[in-house]
Design an enzyme around this catalytic site. Structure first.
Site, PDB file in Angstrom:
ATOM      1  N   VAL A 104      17.151  34.764 -21.608  1.00  0.00           N
ATOM      2  CA  VAL A 104      18.456  34.633 -22.540  1.00  0.00           C
ATOM      3  C   VAL A 104      18.600  35.998 -23.096  1.00  0.00           C
ATOM      4  CG1 VAL A 104      19.572  33.365 -24.515  1.00  0.00           C
ATOM      5  CG2 VAL A 104      18.354  32.106 -22.636  1.00  0.00           C
ATOM      6  N   PHE A 114      29.679  20.364 -10.548  1.00  0.00           N
ATOM      7  CA  PHE A 114      28.350  19.433 -10.645  1.00  0.00           C
ATOM      8  C   PHE A 114      28.670  17.923  -9.926  1.00  0.00           C
ATOM      9  CE2 PHE A 114      25.219  21.604 -13.577  1.00  0.00           C
ATOM     10  CZ  PHE A 114      25.884  22.899 -13.216  1.00  0.00           C
ATOM     11  N   LEU A 115      29.074  17.837  -8.827  1.00  0.00           N
ATOM     12  CA  LEU A 115      29.097  16.617  -8.246  1.00  0.00           C
ATOM     13  C   LEU A 115      28.473  16.795  -6.848  1.00  0.00           C
ATOM     14  CD1 LEU A 115      32.374  14.931  -9.149  1.00  0.00           C
ATOM     15  CD2 LEU A 115      30.149  14.104  -9.915  1.00  0.00           C
ATOM     16  N   GLY A 122      16.390  20.103 -11.382  1.00  0.00           N
ATOM     17  CA  GLY A 122      15.062  21.095 -12.074  1.00  0.00           C
ATOM     18  C   GLY A 122      15.650  22.215 -12.991  1.00  0.00           C
ATOM     19  N   CYS A 182      15.791  24.135 -18.098  1.00  0.00           N
ATOM     20  CA  CYS A 182      16.988  23.526 -19.415  1.00  0.00           C
ATOM     21  C   CYS A 182      16.893  22.109 -19.276  1.00  0.00           C
ATOM     22  CB  CYS A 182      18.103  24.320 -19.079  1.00  0.00           C
ATOM     23  SG  CYS A 182      17.848  25.955 -19.516  1.00  0.00           S
ATOM     24  N   ARG A 188      10.279  26.288 -12.232  1.00  0.00           N
ATOM     25  CA  ARG A 188      10.149  25.477 -13.377  1.00  0.00           C
ATOM     26  C   ARG A 188      10.725  24.125 -12.982  1.00  0.00           C
ATOM     27  NH1 ARG A 188      11.443  29.226 -18.543  1.00  0.00           N
ATOM     28  NH2 ARG A 188      12.776  30.117 -16.851  1.00  0.00           N
TER      29      ARG A 188
HETATM   30  C1  UDX Z   1      21.764  24.888 -16.834  1.00  0.00           C
HETATM   31  C2  UDX Z   1      23.453  24.802 -17.049  1.00  0.00           C
HETATM   32  O1  UDX Z   1      24.111  24.609 -16.175  1.00  0.00           O
HETATM   33  C3  UDX Z   1      23.515  26.054 -18.195  1.00  0.00           C
HETATM   34  O2  UDX Z   1      24.796  25.884 -18.770  1.00  0.00           O
HETATM   35  C4  UDX Z   1      22.477  26.104 -19.139  1.00  0.00           C
HETATM   36  O3  UDX Z   1      22.757  27.052 -20.261  1.00  0.00           O
HETATM   37  C5  UDX Z   1      21.101  26.062 -18.769  1.00  0.00           C
HETATM   38  O4  UDX Z   1      20.823  25.190 -17.869  1.00  0.00           O
HETATM   39  P1  UDX Z   1      20.523  26.224 -15.034  1.00  0.00           P
HETATM   40  O5  UDX Z   1      19.424  25.343 -15.251  1.00  0.00           O
HETATM   41  O6  UDX Z   1      20.429  27.530 -14.705  1.00  0.00           O
HETATM   42  O7  UDX Z   1      21.888  26.036 -15.937  1.00  0.00           O
HETATM   43  O8  UDX Z   1      21.156  25.676 -13.522  1.00  0.00           O
HETATM   44  P2  UDX Z   1      22.145  24.609 -12.853  1.00  0.00           P
HETATM   45  O9  UDX Z   1      23.055  25.382 -12.237  1.00  0.00           O
HETATM   46  O10 UDX Z   1      23.024  23.844 -14.327  1.00  0.00           O
HETATM   47  O11 UDX Z   1      21.554  23.577 -12.248  1.00  0.00           O
HETATM   48  C6  UDX Z   1      20.641  22.817 -12.783  1.00  0.00           C
HETATM   49  C7  UDX Z   1      19.939  21.728 -11.701  1.00  0.00           C
HETATM   50  O12 UDX Z   1      21.076  20.798 -11.205  1.00  0.00           O
HETATM   51  C8  UDX Z   1      19.427  22.330 -10.568  1.00  0.00           C
HETATM   52  O13 UDX Z   1      18.361  21.710 -10.003  1.00  0.00           O
HETATM   53  C9  UDX Z   1      20.725  22.283  -9.511  1.00  0.00           C
HETATM   54  O14 UDX Z   1      20.043  22.307  -8.164  1.00  0.00           O
HETATM   55  C10 UDX Z   1      21.090  20.972  -9.823  1.00  0.00           C
HETATM   56  N1  UDX Z   1      22.430  20.560  -9.455  1.00  0.00           N
HETATM   57  C11 UDX Z   1      23.430  21.431 -10.022  1.00  0.00           C
HETATM   58  C12 UDX Z   1      22.730  19.660  -8.465  1.00  0.00           C
HETATM   59  O15 UDX Z   1      21.698  18.934  -7.962  1.00  0.00           O
HETATM   60  N2  UDX Z   1      24.007  19.631  -8.426  1.00  0.00           N
HETATM   61  C13 UDX Z   1      25.179  20.070  -8.818  1.00  0.00           C
HETATM   62  O16 UDX Z   1      26.204  19.699  -8.442  1.00  0.00           O
HETATM   63  C14 UDX Z   1      24.749  21.100  -9.630  1.00  0.00           C
END
Ligand code: UDX
Length: 428
Positions: A7, A248-249, A256, A259, A327
């Site tokens: 960050v 995000f669907l 994982g 965050c 992570r």
């Molecule tokens: C997330 C938030 O998106 C971000 O706004 C916040 O600041 C930090 O945490 P990040 O953890 O980097 O970001 O990854 P992200 O792209 O959100 O994916 C998180 C997890 O969800 C991953 O394991 C990813 O594979 C999974 N995911 C994401 C799905 O399984 N399906 C999706 O449609 C989107």
């Protein structure tokens, strides 16, 4: 910027690129030395070029001298880690409070102290108390300005944010932060000024909602597998409703990263502390933790429960594409479990071999896709790297025909099946 991790470094470089004078501070001197050579310790597309550019034009400097850096700064961003407490679920705020103590003895003129790290509601109040021990309240303002950066897209998410959230209890600090972010606001970013506590909670509520959305579609995918429905039809069919939204669907393995797992646990423990039961988020955590076992059972079924000595290839092990971050990656649960059952695991990842697997029996890294799938009984697509999207399996598969289990639905089933492969995926 205190903390040059994911960050602090991204935000610091971007602030410098917007024309500000930025010093990124870290107590790890070796990290500072690397950064001064333009070597960026995290995998973030485009970051090192931006570091080198801004370091060259002297808008960006690095230091391990916290006191001096604080004295020379007007706005201080706290960007240190707030990991989950070992063996617990609440956020460990040790680093936050250590930095607050350092700041409190270094205030030589009016300062704005901004928490960019993800901190539980009311942490800003605690920081304020620490500062008040040594300073009058006129000498500083404590503000919350959470980040919404996704790994692998961090630069884009900083420059083109959906919204900038600033939580402060005074007008002066809001005015100064608004002018700092003006270059982004003038390009269309929404700017929200609210109280400090609501800004702290917006961050947790945002991540918890995203984790809920993913877990929701993952569970619907389970139902699709039982009813012969294609989950992608569902994602499209519900996502076109503006109240739901299509992002995000994407069904996949357990979510994982650094965050979602941390923030969902932290908000639940904050709520418990305030005697409130966040039952939805609790069930999301449980459902996601169970998801890896669910997919492992699917692997056992695919291999007719004969795991011993089977060669299983993982294509991709990071928690998502375009990052080297392991992570809470679902591979961290699945690979050891399969090894324990006697499988022989080979893996390839574009970001290289992982120390996390070095001590696990019968797990080896191969430095090419071709080598990793040689002799495999089962090839699992774990991470949706672009590198895997147009593999010609027919050419690569010389010996026995391996089975493909696509945990990210990156292939079209019919295209793979006409090549004669047995193919499984998620919710289809
Ligand atoms: C997330 C938030 O998106 C971000 O706004 C916040 O600041 C930090 O945490 P990040 O953890 O980097 O970001 O990854 P992200 O792209 O959100 O994916 C998180 C997890 O969800 C991953 O394991 C990813 O594979 C999974 N995911 C994401 C799905 O399984 N399906 C999706 O449609 C989107």
């Amino acid at each position: 910027m205190i903390g040059t991790g994911y960050v602090g470094l991204v935000s610091g470089v971007c602030f410098a690129d917007l024309g500000n004078d930025v010093v990124c501070v870290d107590k790890d001197i070796s990290k500072i030395k690397l950064l001064e050579k333009g070597k960026v310790p995290i995998y973030e597309p485009g970051l090192s070029e931006l570091v080198i550019k801004n370091y060259k034009n002297k808008r960006l400097t690095f230091s391990s001298n916290l006191k001096k850096s604080i004295k020379e700064s007007d706005i201080i961003f706290i960007c240190v880690g707030t990991p989950t407490k070992k063996g617990g679920s609440s956020a460990d705020l040790t680093q936050i409070y250590n930095v607050a103590k350092e700041i409190s003895i270094s205030i030589n003129k009016f300062k704005i102290i901004v928490t960019k790290s993800t901190v539980p509601v009311a942490t800003g109040d605690e920081i304020e108390k620490i500062l008040l021990k040594k300073n009058s309240k006129k000498k500083f303002s404590v503000v919350s300005n959470p980040e919404f950066l996704r790994e692998g897209e961090a630069l884009r998410d900083f420059i083109y944010p959906d919204r900038i959230v600033v939580g402060s209890n005074d007008k002066r600090s809001n005015r100064i932060l608004k002018s700092l972010y003006n270059p982004l606001i003038s390009k269309g970013a929404s700017y929200i000024h609210t109280t400090r506590r609501s800004a702290e909670l917006i961050k947790y509520a945002s991540n918890s909602f995203l984790a809920t959305k993913i877990t929701f579609i993952n569970e619907i995918a389970n139902l699709c597998e039982k009813t012969g429905v294609n989950i992608e039809d569902i994602s499209i069919g519900i996502g076109l409703d503006k109240r739901i939204g299509s992002r995000f669907l994407r069904a996949g393995p357990a979510y994982g990263g650094s965050c979602f797992p941390k923030d969902t646990k932290a908000i639940v423990s904050t709520a418990d502390k305030f005697k409130t039961n966040l039952s939805v988020i609790k069930s999301v955590i449980k459902s996601n933790e169970n998801r890896s076992n669910l997919l492992l059972n699917r692997v056992y079924e695919i291999l007719n429960k004969k795991i011993k000595k089977k060669i299983i290839t993982f294509l991709g092990v990071t928690f998502k594409a375009n990052t080297d971050d392991m992570r809470d990656s679902s591979s961290m649960k699945m690979i050891p479990a399969l090894s324990k059952k006697g499988a022989i695991i080979k893996y390839f990842d574009p970001t290289g071999s992982k120390k996390e697997f070095e001590k696990i029996k019968n797990v080896s890294y191969e430095n090419s896709i071709k080598k990793s799938i040689m002799g495999a009984d089962l090839v699992i697509i774990h991470t949706e790297w672009n590198d895997f999207k147009s593999i010609n399996f027919k050419n690569l598969n010389k010996g026995k025909k391996f089975i493909i289990y696509d945990m990210r639905n990156i292939y079209t089933p019919s295209k793979i099946k006409i090549q004669g492969f047995k193919y499984f995926s998620i919710g289809r």
